[in-house]
Write a protein that holds these residues in place. Structure first.
Motif, short mmCIF file in Angstrom:
data_model
loop_
_atom_site.label_atom_id
_atom_site.label_comp_id
_atom_site.label_asym_id
_atom_site.label_seq_id
_atom_site.Cartn_x
_atom_site.Cartn_y
_atom_site.Cartn_z
N TYR A 1 0.66 -1.24 -0.05
CA TYR A 1 0.11 -0.05 0.00
C TYR A 1 0.84 1.19 0.24
O TYR A 1 1.96 1.51 0.91
CB TYR A 1 -0.93 0.09 1.14
CG TYR A 1 -1.91 -1.18 1.52
CD1 TYR A 1 -3.09 -1.12 0.91
CD2 TYR A 1 -1.45 -2.38 2.07
CE1 TYR A 1 -4.05 -1.79 0.99
CE2 TYR A 1 -2.67 -3.36 2.13
CZ TYR A 1 -3.56 -3.25 1.53
OH TYR A 1 -4.53 -4.13 1.47
N ILE A 2 0.32 2.19 -0.83
CA ILE A 2 1.25 3.62 -0.73
C ILE A 2 0.25 4.47 -0.17
O ILE A 2 -0.83 4.82 -0.68
CB ILE A 2 1.74 4.10 -2.20
CG1 ILE A 2 2.74 2.97 -2.66
CG2 ILE A 2 2.02 5.52 -2.24
CD1 ILE A 2 3.18 3.19 -4.00
N TYR A 3 0.53 4.85 0.84
CA TYR A 3 -0.65 5.85 1.44
C TYR A 3 0.14 7.40 1.36
O TYR A 3 1.12 7.69 1.97
CB TYR A 3 -0.55 5.54 3.26
CG TYR A 3 -1.36 6.47 3.81
CD1 TYR A 3 -2.83 6.24 4.08
CD2 TYR A 3 -1.07 7.82 4.37
CE1 TYR A 3 -3.83 6.76 4.85
CE2 TYR A 3 -2.00 8.50 5.02
CZ TYR A 3 -3.36 8.14 5.17
OH TYR A 3 -4.21 9.08 5.92
N ILE A 4 -0.55 7.94 0.61
CA ILE A 4 -0.08 9.25 0.07
C ILE A 4 -1.06 10.44 0.56
O ILE A 4 -2.16 10.32 0.52
CB ILE A 4 0.13 9.45 -1.40
CG1 ILE A 4 0.60 10.36 -1.92
CG2 ILE A 4 -1.17 8.98 -2.22
CD1 ILE A 4 1.12 10.52 -3.41
N ARG A 5 -0.50 11.46 1.12
CA ARG A 5 -1.39 12.62 1.74
C ARG A 5 -2.28 13.07 0.70
O ARG A 5 -1.97 13.34 -0.72
CB ARG A 5 -0.29 13.60 2.39
CG ARG A 5 0.42 14.36 1.33
CD ARG A 5 1.26 15.54 2.19
NE ARG A 5 0.57 16.42 2.93
CZ ARG A 5 0.95 17.52 3.16
NH1 ARG A 5 2.01 18.06 2.69
NH2 ARG A 5 0.40 18.23 3.97
N GLY A 6 -3.32 13.62 1.15
CA GLY A 6 -4.43 14.19 0.16
C GLY A 6 -3.96 15.52 -0.62
O GLY A 6 -4.33 15.70 -1.80
N GLU A 7 -3.05 16.19 0.31
CA GLU A 7 -2.74 17.41 -0.51
C GLU A 7 -1.73 17.14 -1.70
O GLU A 7 -1.53 17.87 -2.81
CB GLU A 7 -1.66 18.04 0.43
CG GLU A 7 -2.30 19.15 1.49
CD GLU A 7 -3.37 20.28 0.56
OE1 GLU A 7 -3.09 20.60 -0.51
OE2 GLU A 7 -4.44 20.55 1.08
N TYR A 8 -1.37 15.89 -1.87
CA TYR A 8 -0.46 15.67 -3.10
C TYR A 8 -1.34 14.64 -3.88
O TYR A 8 -0.94 13.72 -4.75
CB TYR A 8 0.78 14.60 -2.67
CG TYR A 8 2.00 15.39 -2.08
CD1 TYR A 8 1.79 16.43 -1.63
CD2 TYR A 8 2.63 14.55 -1.39
CE1 TYR A 8 2.79 17.27 -1.05
CE2 TYR A 8 3.98 15.08 -0.62
CZ TYR A 8 3.78 16.51 -0.61
OH TYR A 8 4.80 17.05 0.24
N ARG A 9 -2.62 15.22 -4.20
CA ARG A 9 -3.72 14.63 -5.15
C ARG A 9 -3.10 14.50 -6.61
O ARG A 9 -3.45 13.35 -7.13
CB ARG A 9 -4.67 15.34 -4.99
CG ARG A 9 -6.13 14.51 -4.85
CD ARG A 9 -7.24 15.33 -5.09
NE ARG A 9 -8.25 14.68 -5.94
CZ ARG A 9 -8.57 13.54 -5.81
NH1 ARG A 9 -8.86 13.16 -4.56
NH2 ARG A 9 -9.63 13.15 -6.51
#
Lengths: 433, 162
Positions: free
Chosen positions: A124-132
């Motif tokens: 899983y890559i959990y990427i922050r929402g700001e980096y949409r």
């Protein structure tokens, strides 16, 4: 071959400019050489190689990756999960963003090596929402990797090597960078940290053994496998191998991302034209905030001989953290600066444990009092013991590191705090309960 | 979410197989697909029903995660950074200018419903302060004139994609 003073992690950045997700171009530039090599190796030899490399976790906590991988390797239970922490939220940090933007397949290769090592079915890559906007790039890279059979079933033609990667979006919670909070968030819960122990390598995602590493850590894995642990270590110092992506911000001429060998003189980073280029305001540089808001502060004047390496900074009670260097000139009052830091933590505390929820607010109130020069004798002592309370009693890394910058500032600039206290007023004693 | 039909909403939910563990991703995608920029109660109820959790659980997510909103947002939400690295290297120019040009405080919508600006902690554009971020787009290294220009361009509808 990797050599000092040459780009390692950023080596492909320019060459993949046209399309960072182009897997053919990636493969021509050493891409997937690590994965191809690892499947020929004995798994315990891979762990030994990681130990030799002395790769310290690049997310901020500097936990040895070799140790973490070994723990998971011997952890009981299947399936094991691989998680990439791309919830880069430390103000002043944008290295993970840049890596994902310019070389996403390097991260995917690192995660696939982990998938092979632990027979994991899913990453899983959990990427922050700001980096949409980066989701698209990552998704495209994943599709490319699947098409070329570097993800999916029977990877590289090896029967039973089935592994895939999913992208999960965060939604604006700094605390989700804490690995157990991050796992809760992947499970669809609110991202509040879990009580540890148990270690996530024993009880992690869906209560299964889980590896959580930072984006930059994963990007380093193929390099270590390809070049060998010893060569990787030689890029850095005895206590921490490799290169480090650093983010220079604040009052330096050249703000931005740089890759440096661990062990580069700090003054080179600040003043040489290759990196920071000195002060942008014409005023002398006063302090550096290392590794994001949760990191320590160092006075520039005292760091003349300091090397930018794990051991070099530890010797000065500093830390590399995420790799952020927020450089401030002498126009910035340390109390104003800390106010901003305290406001950040008061806002980002998740509220699960009382010392952090209440403590961050009390710290902010105290600093506001200092800022308005309304402090009375005794306030400083109360402030210092509040810092100790919050550090020692908070449940997770967020609360435990709130005070880091403040404790170092109290030592470096006591006179600024002293000036904030009105010595004519009556003393205030801490109320103990 | 006036601009999303029930079918479009369901499509987004189906993209994640109505998996309760993906409720967060579903909500984020829904919010970004709608022009209103927030999750209204009807949508929250729909998500709750489709993924099989209570409405309260959905609102727990909406209130915990800063990006998710439960109130209507301005047409253009201007995001500025309020963390230390930016605050001391140029950000005040942006908040001052916006206050002056728009005539409202932070977190207040302009009367025409067009603009709202608010500080958020770090968007990873620290090397480009002073900046304004609208949706996914960063307007970097702004000067006072450029901020005036940006606002009048937005008013004139020159950035239809935002």
């Amino acid at each position: 071959m990797v050599v000092r003073n040459q780009a390692v992690l950023t080596a492909r950045f320019n060459k993949l400019q046209a399309d960072p997700t182009d897997i053919d171009a990636f493969c021509q530039l050493d891409g997937y050489a690590g994965l191809k090599k690892v499947v020929e190796m004995d798994k315990t030899a891979v762990l030994d190689e990681l130990d030799r490399a002395v790769l310290l976790g690049r997310g901020g906590a500097a936990y040895p990756a070799g140790k973490k991988w070994r723990h998971l390797f011997y952890a009981k239970g299947q399936p094991k999960y691989i998680v990439c922490n791309a919830d880069e939220g430390e103000p002043g940090t944008f290295k993970d963003k840049t890596l994902i933007e310019h070389d996403p397949l390097a991260i995917i290769e690192g995660m696939t090596i982990a998938g092979y090592m632990f027979d994991s079915p899913q990453g899983y890559i959990y990427i922050r929402g700001e980096y949409r906007n980066l989701h698209r790039c990552l998704r495209k890279a994943l599709v490319q990797a699947r098409t070329a059979n570097f993800l999916g079933e029977n990877i590289l033609g090896i029967t039973g090597f089935n592994y895939d990667i999913k992208i999960i979006s965060g939604a604006g919670a700094y605390v989700c960078g804490e690995s157990s909070a991050l796992l809760n968030s992947i499970e669809g819960k609110t991202g509040r940290p879990r009580v540890k122990p148990p270690h996530l390598a024993d009880v992690g995602l869906y209560l299964q053994p889980t590896l959580v590493n930072n984006v930059e850590s994963y990007a380093n894995i193929p390099v270590i496998i390809r070049e060998g642990g010893a060569a990787f270590k030689a890029l850095g110092t005895e206590k921490g191998g490799g290169t480090k992506l650093i983010c220079l911000t604040g009052h330096v001429k050249n703000r931005g991302l740089f890759e440096v060998n661990l062990g580069t003189p700090l003054y080179d980073i600040l003043y040489s034209e290759k990196y920071g280029g000195g002060s942008s305001t014409g005023r002398p540089l006063k302090f550096i905030h290392f590794g994001g808001q949760s990191g320590p502060i160092g006075a520039v004047a005292q760091l003349k001989d300091c090397l930018y390496s794990y051991d070099g900074l530890w010797a000065n009670n500093l830390a590399i953290g995420s790799g952020a260097l927020v450089v401030m000139d002498d126009s910035v009052s340390i109390i104003d600066y800390l106010n901003s830091v305290a406001a950040f933590f008061a806002h980002e505390s998740c509220g699960k444990c009382t010392p952090c929820r209440i403590g961050t607010l009390r710290i902010l109130e105290a600093l506001e009092k200092f800022q308005k020069k309304e402090a009375v004798p005794g306030d400083l002592e109360v402030f210092e013991s509040m810092l100790t309370h919050v550090t020692q009693l908070s449940a997770c890394g967020l609360g435990q590191s709130v005070a880091t910058s403040m404790v170092s500032s109290l030592k470096l600039f006591p006179e600024e705090f002293e000036l904030a206290i009105n010595r004519q007023t009556a003393e205030q004693k801490e109320v103990l309960w | 979410m006036a601009n999303l039909t029930i079918n479009e909403k369901n499509e987004i939910i189906d993209r994640y197989q109505a998996n309760p563990e993906q409720a967060l991703n579903i909500l984020v995608d829904l919010q970004f697909a709608s022009t209103d920029g927030y999750i209204d109660q009807k949508t929250a109820q729909l998500v709750a029903k489709r993924v099989g959790v209570t409405e309260t659980r959905i609102y727990e997510l909406i209130s915990f995660y800063a990006i998710l909103k439960e109130k209507t947002q301005a047409r253009y939400v201007l995001k500025i950074c309020n963390s230390a690295p930016c605050r001391f290297s140029g950000e005040p120019l942006v908040s001052r200018s916006l206050k002056e040009i728009l005539g409202v405080n932070e977190n207040e919508m302009t009367a025409d419903g067009l603009f709202l600006y608010h500080g958020i902690p770090c968007v990873g554009a620290c090397a480009q302060t002073p900046f304004i971020k609208i949706k996914d787009r960063v307007f970097p290294n702004l000067t006072a004139q450029q901020i005036v220009q940006l606002i009048s361009d937005l008013r004139a509808g020159r950035y239809p994609a935002l």
